[in-house]
Design an enzyme around this catalytic site. Structure first.
Site, mmCIF file in Angstrom:
data_model
loop_
_atom_site.group_PDB
_atom_site.id
_atom_site.type_symbol
_atom_site.label_atom_id
_atom_site.label_comp_id
_atom_site.label_asym_id
_atom_site.label_seq_id
_atom_site.Cartn_x
_atom_site.Cartn_y
_atom_site.Cartn_z
ATOM 1 C CB SER A 112 -0.967 -0.025 1.192
ATOM 2 O OG SER A 112 -1.893 1.033 1.102
ATOM 3 C CG HIS A 113 0.210 3.709 3.342
ATOM 4 N ND1 HIS A 113 -0.618 2.619 3.488
ATOM 5 C CD2 HIS A 113 0.639 4.029 4.583
ATOM 6 C CE1 HIS A 113 -0.692 2.308 4.769
ATOM 7 N NE2 HIS A 113 0.058 3.134 5.453
ATOM 8 C CG ASP A 276 -2.311 4.411 -1.538
ATOM 9 O OD1 ASP A 276 -3.092 4.334 -2.503
ATOM 10 O OD2 ASP A 276 -2.270 3.554 -0.632
ATOM 11 C CG ASP A 278 -2.715 -0.281 -2.603
ATOM 12 O OD1 ASP A 278 -2.723 0.869 -2.122
ATOM 13 O OD2 ASP A 278 -3.382 -1.210 -2.118
ATOM 14 C CG ASP A 280 -5.797 1.231 -1.004
ATOM 15 O OD1 ASP A 280 -4.925 2.101 -0.822
ATOM 16 O OD2 ASP A 280 -5.822 0.155 -0.378
ATOM 17 N NE ARG A 281 -3.902 3.849 3.018
ATOM 18 C CZ ARG A 281 -3.648 3.836 4.311
ATOM 19 N NH1 ARG A 281 -3.380 4.965 4.941
ATOM 20 N NH2 ARG A 281 -3.646 2.713 5.001
ATOM 21 C CE LYS A 375 -7.415 1.805 2.205
ATOM 22 N NZ LYS A 375 -7.623 0.617 3.028
#
Length: 542
Positions: A112-113, A276, A278, A280-281, A375
């Site tokens: 992710s982030h 971010d 991947d 999703d943010r 998300k």
């Protein structure tokens, strides 16, 4: 040709809220990836001949692990693998692909982030057939299997060309390389008024989107510039890099400071956004105004009916417990359900599948809807663009009108990163031990009305999730929340969430940290944050 390889267990393969995350050198240990993937396959049933979706955010070690997953999926009996070209699939796009092509499930390779690179973070996450993250019963089964695994199955095949769109075969399994963007872009077109947004760009509307050299770069380039007609250069840092250009791909005010400074400057674009690692943010910034994720959730929900995909209204809104109560006020006005869940998108899945919620969000910059089961950063950006196009107002004007109607929830999150795990656990244990004695006490002039350790009773399946964060509520609706995050790879991250509700429009222009200063001081006095962590200030304030 499939073969069985003997192996011995690793003790550290318990998946967290977003799969298994470790440093790259940990995953590079012989058999480490193979053990975890085989433990996953051993914990699933009924996938023989079915489809597995595979993709990631392009971070370091992504391509190598994809080859391992292909060989193991073939050996274990999957009938087809769908893989994003170059190994690229944003997390929301992977969720959509699973759902659209009725896949058995998917493996998303991402942390992710978190930073990427040879000595940074990597992750493996499994998503089930509804497109959402695996529930705890699966992740716990994977961990249990990983502790006793003695063999894995893998096919002896040549590396698959994942850079050419088309279908090939690997040990009897079809391997289909797809355009990672096309299906997702069509989904977005079905939800939003691309014509109205395009006209807004054609009229001179200026936007800056920072893809942070992460996965949404190709998606933003295709959708914003090619399909919506935004000027070339609107999508910045749009080439995914294994180390994200040496930066931290977290769209917050620390790691996207250059965008924030530009949006606060004299010649700021009309709209600024980022996503971010991947995809999703999201980060939302108007000219001269940062919109907190909690406020963004509330404002998107209040205006969603302006987008074609949501004109029929919302079935309900869900938010994670640490997220501010701003969306609750919208749900009340709309007369729809409001659901407070633990942190972790998987808790929204049941509500979405049951048709109880349409829009969900977390204070950690994650917002999405029932179009997928993750998300979705670019979705939130496009919904904002749709709202701006229809209302013909600035972000600052929309925010001011929203606060005038609903009141303002001043809100901030303080992250203490890489805290020694024993110190973080000692803080939480000590605080839990005195919760029952806190109600009625006055700290820094604030009277405590309630203190508890949040437990969630799922209204769909009846499951109970305990110890999801410590809440301390004060007279007047203010509160602080403390919890340990499970998304890091080093030590523990202590998160402090602080919120004050202000109904008076005359007090809606205060500095956020100043408005929350007494609550921040009270939280430190109650929990002993500085005493336990040795930190004088947070690592990140958002």
């Amino acid at each position: 040709m499939a073969r069985t390889v003997e192996t011995t267990p690793f003790a550290d393969q318990r998946p967290g809220t977003s799969g298994l995350r470790k440093k790259v050198p940990v995953f590079q240990q012989p058999n480490y990836v193979e053990n975890f993937v085989q433990s996953l396959f051993d914990s699933l049933e009924g996938f023989a001949g079915k489809t597995l979706v595979v993709g990631g955010d392009g971070r370091y070690y992504n391509r190598e692990v994809i080859q391992t997953v292909i060989a193991m999926a073939a050996a274990n009996g999957f009938g087809r693998a769908i893989i994003g070209k170059g190994g690229i699939l944003s997390t929301p796009a992977a969720s959509h692909i699973i759902r659209k092509y009725k896949a058995f499930g998917g493996i998303v390779l991402s942390a992710s982030h978190n930073p990427g690179g040879p000595h940074e973070d990597f992750g493996i996450k499994y998503n089930i057939g509804n497109g959402g993250p695996a529930p705890e019963k699966i992740t716990e089964a994977v961990f249990a299997r990983s502790k006793v695994i003695s063999r894995y199955m893998i096919a002896d095949i040549a590396p698959v060309d994942i850079d050419t769109i088309g279908t090939t075969e690997a040990a009897g399994m079809a391997v289909e390389i797809i355009d990672p963007v096309a299906d997702y872009a069509e989904l977005m077109k079905s939800l939003f008024d691309f014509e109205a947004i395009g006209k807004m760009f054609a009229s001179g509307f200026r936007m800056a989107f920072d893809a942070m050299h992460a996965v949404t770069g190709p998606y933003a380039k295709e959708i914003l510039e090619r399909r919506l007609g935004a000027p070339v250069g609107t999508a910045r840092n749009f080439v995914p890099l294994p180390d994200f250009g040496g930066h931290h791909p977290d769209p917050n005010l620390v790691h996207a400071k250059a965008l924030y400074d530009e949006m606060m400057g004299p010649d700021a674009p009309d709209f600024g956004a980022a996503s971010d690692g991947d995809g999703d943010r999201n980060l939302i910034i108007g000219r001269g105004i940062f919109v907190t994720p909690s406020d963004s959730l509330a404002m998107l929900a209040a205006n969603a009916h302006l987008a074609p995909g949501y004109r029929s209204g919302l079935k309900g809104i869900a938010r994670s417990m640490p997220t501010s109560g701003a969306a609750d006020l919208v749900a009340k006005k709309l007369g729809i359900g409001m659901y407070e869940t633990p942190t972790g998108w998987k808790f929204f899945g049941n509500l979405l599948d049951a048709g109880m919620a349409t829009i969900c969000g977390e204070e950690s910059a994650g917002t999405g809807s029932d179009h997928v089961r993750e998300k979705d950063g670019l979705w939130a950006v496009l919904l904002w663009l749709n709202i701006l196009a229809v209302r013909s107002q600035s972000v600052k004007e929309i925010a001011a009108e929203h606060w005038a109607s609903f009141g303002r929830n001043y809100y901030s999150r303080h992250d203490y990163e890489a805290v020694a795990s024993d110190a973080a656990n000692a803080l939480v244990d000590e605080l839990r031990g005195k919760l029952s004695s806190l109600p009625g006490k006055v700290v820094r002039g604030l009277k405590i009305t309630k203190a508890d350790d949040f437990a969630y009773h799922d209204p769909v399946d009846g499951s109970v999730s305990e110890h999801q964060g410590i809440r301390i509520l004060f007279e007047g609706g203010s509160r602080v929340v403390l919890r340990l995050s499970g998304t890091g790879t080093s030590g523990a991250t202590l998160r402090l969430y602080v919120e004050r509700y202000e109904p008076d429009p005359a007090r809606h222009d205060l500095d956020t940290q100043a408005a929350l200063s007494d609550l921040i001081a009270a939280a430190d006095e109650i929990a002993g944050i500085r005493r336990h962590t040795g930190r004088e200030s947070p690592s990140v304030i958002t």
